[in-house]
Design a protein around this motif. Structure first.
Motif, PDB file in Angstrom:
ATOM      1  N   VAL A   1       0.866  -1.176   0.000  1.00  0.00           N
ATOM      2  CA  VAL A   1       0.000   0.000   0.000  1.00  0.00           C
ATOM      3  C   VAL A   1       0.905   1.230   0.000  1.00  0.00           C
TER       4      VAL A   1
ATOM      5  N   TRP B   1      -1.360   5.795  -3.197  1.00  0.00           N
ATOM      6  CA  TRP B   1      -2.673   5.143  -3.187  1.00  0.00           C
ATOM      7  C   TRP B   1      -3.524   5.701  -2.054  1.00  0.00           C
TER       8      TRP B   1
ATOM      9  N   ALA C   1      -9.870   6.032  -9.305  1.00  0.00           N
ATOM     10  CA  ALA C   1      -9.025   5.218  -8.418  1.00  0.00           C
ATOM     11  C   ALA C   1      -8.496   3.991  -9.157  1.00  0.00           C
TER      12      ALA C   1
ATOM     13  N   VAL D   1      -4.150   4.322  -9.514  1.00  0.00           N
ATOM     14  CA  VAL D   1      -3.303   3.620  -8.547  1.00  0.00           C
ATOM     15  C   VAL D   1      -3.915   2.258  -8.245  1.00  0.00           C
ATOM     16  N   GLU D   2      -3.063   1.315  -7.987  1.00  0.00           N
ATOM     17  CA  GLU D   2      -3.542  -0.037  -7.753  1.00  0.00           C
ATOM     18  C   GLU D   2      -3.125  -0.511  -6.364  1.00  0.00           C
ATOM     19  N   PRO D   3      -4.110  -0.918  -5.557  1.00  0.00           N
ATOM     20  CA  PRO D   3      -3.755  -1.459  -4.240  1.00  0.00           C
ATOM     21  C   PRO D   3      -3.324  -2.911  -4.389  1.00  0.00           C
TER      22      PRO D   3
ATOM     23  N   SER E   1      -8.293  -4.775  -2.568  1.00  0.00           N
ATOM     24  CA  SER E   1      -9.068  -4.221  -3.684  1.00  0.00           C
ATOM     25  C   SER E   1     -10.481  -3.824  -3.265  1.00  0.00           C
TER      26      SER E   1
END
Length: 183
Positions: A110, A114, A152, A156-158, A163
């Motif tokens: 993380v 993000w 989102a 950015v990708e968690p 998710s």
């Protein structure tokens, strides 16, 4: 404080005064199911113990809050939208949801970017919804939520184990908390 009154005191603050047995059941069932799902995903991703603890607390709050904020008790005149509550109260409630930053502190993968995007979209969306006339808040909240989810997802990708976070955060705050229901 006896156990019965302690649980009622807690229910009065997280769901709203006078919540029915059914409302309490659905709120806690949603909170527990969401927490269990989040913990399974985080455990499968081999998150460290501290991350699992924080994820459990955050998931319980967000999943439970999404359900609780949608009840007539919470969104009706009895609690979050009772007389004397202002747009400032609602804005502060949202701003206090710093969970994205807590996750950035403890959950591997993380990033602070993000967290900032998740938080920024939520706070900006809240400002838009609260600036909208009451009769247009529901469609505005849905528009802002769907647009924020798109931004989102595109920026950015968690970690896959988290998710669920941004959608549940936005549902809890923009679609459940901010929308006033007349009884």
């Amino acid at each position: 404080m006896p156990a019965r009154s302690a649980s009622r005191w807690f229910d009065d603050r997280v769901i709203g005064p006078g919540a029915s047995r059914g409302e309490r059941f659905v709120c806690y069932a949603g909170a527990l199911a969401g927490t269990a799902l989040a913990l399974v995903l985080a455990t499968l991703a081999e998150m460290p113990a501290l991350a699992l603890l924080v994820i459990a607390v955050v998931a319980f709050d967000l999943y439970g809050g999404a359900v609780a904020n949608a009840t007539a008790t919470a969104t009706g005149k009895r609690w979050w939208h009772r007389p004397g509550r202002t747009t400032g109260h609602h804005f502060v409630f949202v701003v206090c949801h710093i969970q994205p930053f807590l996750l950035a502190l403890v959950a591997p993968g993380v990033t602070w970017l993000w967290a900032a995007v998740a938080y920024g979209l939520t706070v900006a969306g809240t400002a838009v919804v609260l600036a909208t006339p009451l009769h247009l808040r529901r469609p505005t909240a849905f528009a802002v939520t769907t647009l924020a989810l798109t931004v989102a997802a595109a920026t950015v990708e968690p970690p896959p184990a988290l998710s669920w976070f941004v959608p549940v955060l936005l549902i809890k705050l923009l679609l459940a908390h901010l929308l006033f229901e007349r009884e």
